[in-house]
Design a protein around this motif. Structure first.
Motif, PDB file in Angstrom:
ATOM      1  N   ALA A 175       0.841  -1.247   0.053  1.00 42.05           N
ATOM      2  CA  ALA A 175      -0.078  -0.065   0.018  1.00 42.05           C
ATOM      3  C   ALA A 175       0.840   1.137   0.128  1.00 42.05           C
ATOM      4  O   ALA A 175       0.619   2.220  -0.776  1.00 42.05           O
ATOM      5  N   LEU A 176       1.886   1.370   0.877  1.00 45.47           N
ATOM      6  CA  LEU A 176       2.747   2.468   1.052  1.00 45.47           C
ATOM      7  C   LEU A 176       3.585   2.470  -0.480  1.00 45.47           C
ATOM      8  O   LEU A 176       3.550   3.910  -0.988  1.00 45.47           O
ATOM      9  N   ALA A 177       3.875   1.648  -1.220  1.00 47.89           N
ATOM     10  CA  ALA A 177       4.498   1.568  -2.432  1.00 47.89           C
ATOM     11  C   ALA A 177       3.580   2.079  -3.572  1.00 47.89           C
ATOM     12  O   ALA A 177       4.077   3.083  -4.414  1.00 47.89           O
ATOM     13  N   LEU A 178       2.252   1.842  -3.377  1.00 44.17           N
ATOM     14  CA  LEU A 178       1.363   2.097  -4.668  1.00 44.17           C
ATOM     15  C   LEU A 178       1.149   3.700  -4.328  1.00 44.17           C
ATOM     16  O   LEU A 178       1.044   4.411  -5.242  1.00 44.17           O
ATOM     17  N   ALA A 179       0.996   3.976  -2.938  1.00 42.62           N
ATOM     18  CA  ALA A 179       0.809   5.316  -2.717  1.00 42.62           C
ATOM     19  C   ALA A 179       1.943   6.400  -3.239  1.00 42.62           C
ATOM     20  O   ALA A 179       1.572   7.373  -3.779  1.00 42.62           O
ATOM     21  N   ALA A 180       3.166   5.830  -2.858  1.00 40.45           N
ATOM     22  CA  ALA A 180       4.349   6.617  -3.123  1.00 40.45           C
ATOM     23  C   ALA A 180       4.345   6.615  -4.917  1.00 40.45           C
ATOM     24  O   ALA A 180       4.541   7.888  -5.544  1.00 40.45           O
ATOM     25  N   ALA A 181       4.126   5.633  -5.575  1.00 39.86           N
ATOM     26  CA  ALA A 181       4.043   5.673  -7.011  1.00 39.86           C
ATOM     27  C   ALA A 181       2.967   6.817  -7.334  1.00 39.86           C
ATOM     28  O   ALA A 181       3.211   7.364  -8.535  1.00 39.86           O
ATOM     29  N   SER A 182       1.934   6.646  -6.991  1.00 38.62           N
ATOM     30  CA  SER A 182       0.763   7.376  -7.376  1.00 38.62           C
ATOM     31  C   SER A 182       1.062   8.801  -7.259  1.00 38.62           C
ATOM     32  O   SER A 182       0.550   9.543  -8.058  1.00 38.62           O
ATOM     33  N   GLU A 183       1.690   9.096  -6.065  1.00 39.78           N
ATOM     34  CA  GLU A 183       2.073  10.615  -5.828  1.00 39.78           C
ATOM     35  C   GLU A 183       2.996  10.868  -6.615  1.00 39.78           C
ATOM     36  O   GLU A 183       2.857  12.148  -7.128  1.00 39.78           O
ATOM     37  N   CYS A 184       4.029  10.253  -7.237  1.00 41.47           N
ATOM     38  CA  CYS A 184       5.162  10.619  -8.207  1.00 41.47           C
ATOM     39  C   CYS A 184       4.415  10.739  -9.485  1.00 41.47           C
ATOM     40  O   CYS A 184       4.971  11.825 -10.210  1.00 41.47           O
ATOM     41  N   ILE A 185       3.528   9.914  -9.788  1.00 49.54           N
ATOM     42  CA  ILE A 185       2.987  10.175 -11.124  1.00 49.54           C
ATOM     43  C   ILE A 185       2.301  11.485 -11.277  1.00 49.54           C
ATOM     44  O   ILE A 185       2.149  12.276 -12.154  1.00 49.54           O
ATOM     45  N   ALA A 186       1.493  11.702 -10.138  1.00 50.74           N
ATOM     46  CA  ALA A 186       0.750  13.032 -10.021  1.00 50.74           C
ATOM     47  C   ALA A 186       1.722  14.143 -10.366  1.00 50.74           C
ATOM     48  O   ALA A 186       1.470  15.258 -10.929  1.00 50.74           O
ATOM     49  N   ALA A 187       2.786  14.203  -9.513  1.00 50.12           N
ATOM     50  CA  ALA A 187       3.725  15.100  -9.404  1.00 50.12           C
ATOM     51  C   ALA A 187       4.347  15.236 -10.918  1.00 50.12           C
ATOM     52  O   ALA A 187       4.531  16.521 -11.315  1.00 50.12           O
ATOM     53  N   LEU A 188       4.635  14.219 -11.650  1.00 48.10           N
ATOM     54  CA  LEU A 188       5.429  14.254 -12.709  1.00 48.10           C
ATOM     55  C   LEU A 188       4.298  14.901 -13.941  1.00 48.10           C
ATOM     56  O   LEU A 188       5.098  15.513 -14.805  1.00 48.10           O
TER      57      LEU A 188
END
Length: 258
Positions: free
Chosen positions: A184-197
């Motif tokens: 769950a933490l990994a998914l949240a981090a990846a989703s946050e990064c995608i939004a930032a990018l």
């Protein structure tokens, strides 16, 4: 920062590779624990599938950008050429196309001499227009260079955060009990990064489009307006200058000022 742009890109690539390794470890660990979770396995399967897609999206997006990252150094160098080789020289030359710097009228008079003096203001105005346009072109190129550096700096910051969070997530998935939380933490981090990018990409696209429109506007300043009649440099001669003789007796003769 311009001189460090290559280093900035290498750091981004290294961070992207590290993030990919951590994400792959999370996926591998979680797949290993799925059969041990029994009825709780579905709790892990869905975020795991979403994580794999998100990790692929981050990698695909940035690999494409890294293939063609832009060249702010070349843009800055081009800006300096516009500033020094064109703007500065046009400004210096404009100063010589004024009545105050004209010495011929100190010694000559008549229609031809007057026509010669009348060619100075259009040349002066055209040179000033060229100097201003060249200066603005240099500024636009520098702004585009700065936008590229800012974009990749922000990408590096986003990847730094992603890598750190994925490393924590990978540590959590080392045991089946904490694997769901790690996924769950990994998914949240990846989703946050995608939004930032995505946000950074939109900002860069807007800045590049603004630069393109600015360049188009600057081009019209050299092909339109009173300084460049019909899109051409103003003529530096007039019909009254065609006869520079002193002895044929017509009205256009140049004559010594008395």
């Amino acid at each position: 920062m311009l001189n460090d742009f290559g280093h900035l890109l290498r750091v981004a690539e290294d961070l992207l590779d590290a993030a990919a390794r951590h994400a792959a470890r999370v996926v591998s660990d979680c797949h290993r624990w799925l059969r041990l979770l029994g009825p709780a396995a579905p709790v892990l399967e869905r975020p795991l599938a979403e994580l794999e897609r998100a990790a692929a999206d981050v990698a695909g997006h940035l690999r494409t950008m890294l293939d063609r990252p832009g060249d702010p150094v070349a843009l800055w160098q081009a800006a300096e050429r516009w500033r020094l080789a064109i703007a500065a020289q046009a400004t210096d030359r404009a100063a010589t196309f004024t009545s105050g710097s004209l010495h011929a009228d100190d010694h000559w008079q008549g229609p031809a001499a007057e026509a010669y003096a009348r060619t100075l203001p259009p040349q002066h105005e055209a040179l000033l227009q060229l100097a201003g346009t060249a200066g603005d072109t240099a500024a636009s190129l520098r702004e585009t260079a700065a936008a590229l550096v800012a974009y990749w700096t922000a990408v590096g910051a986003a990847l730094t955060g992603l890598t750190a969070q994925l490393a924590t997530a990978a540590a959590a998935t080392a045991t089946p009990a904490t694997a769901p939380a790690g996924a769950a933490l990994a998914l949240a981090a990846a989703s946050e990064c995608i939004a930032a990018l995505n946000g950074l990409q939109r900002a860069l696209t807007l800045e590049l489009e603004r630069g393109r429109r600015t360049q188009q506007t600057l081009l019209t300043r050299l092909t339109d307006g009173p300084a460049f009649p019909s899109g051409h440099w103003p003529v530096a001669a007039a019909a009254s200058l065609s006869d520079g003789s002193l002895t044929d007796g017509d009205a256009s003769d140049w004559s010594l000022r008395r």
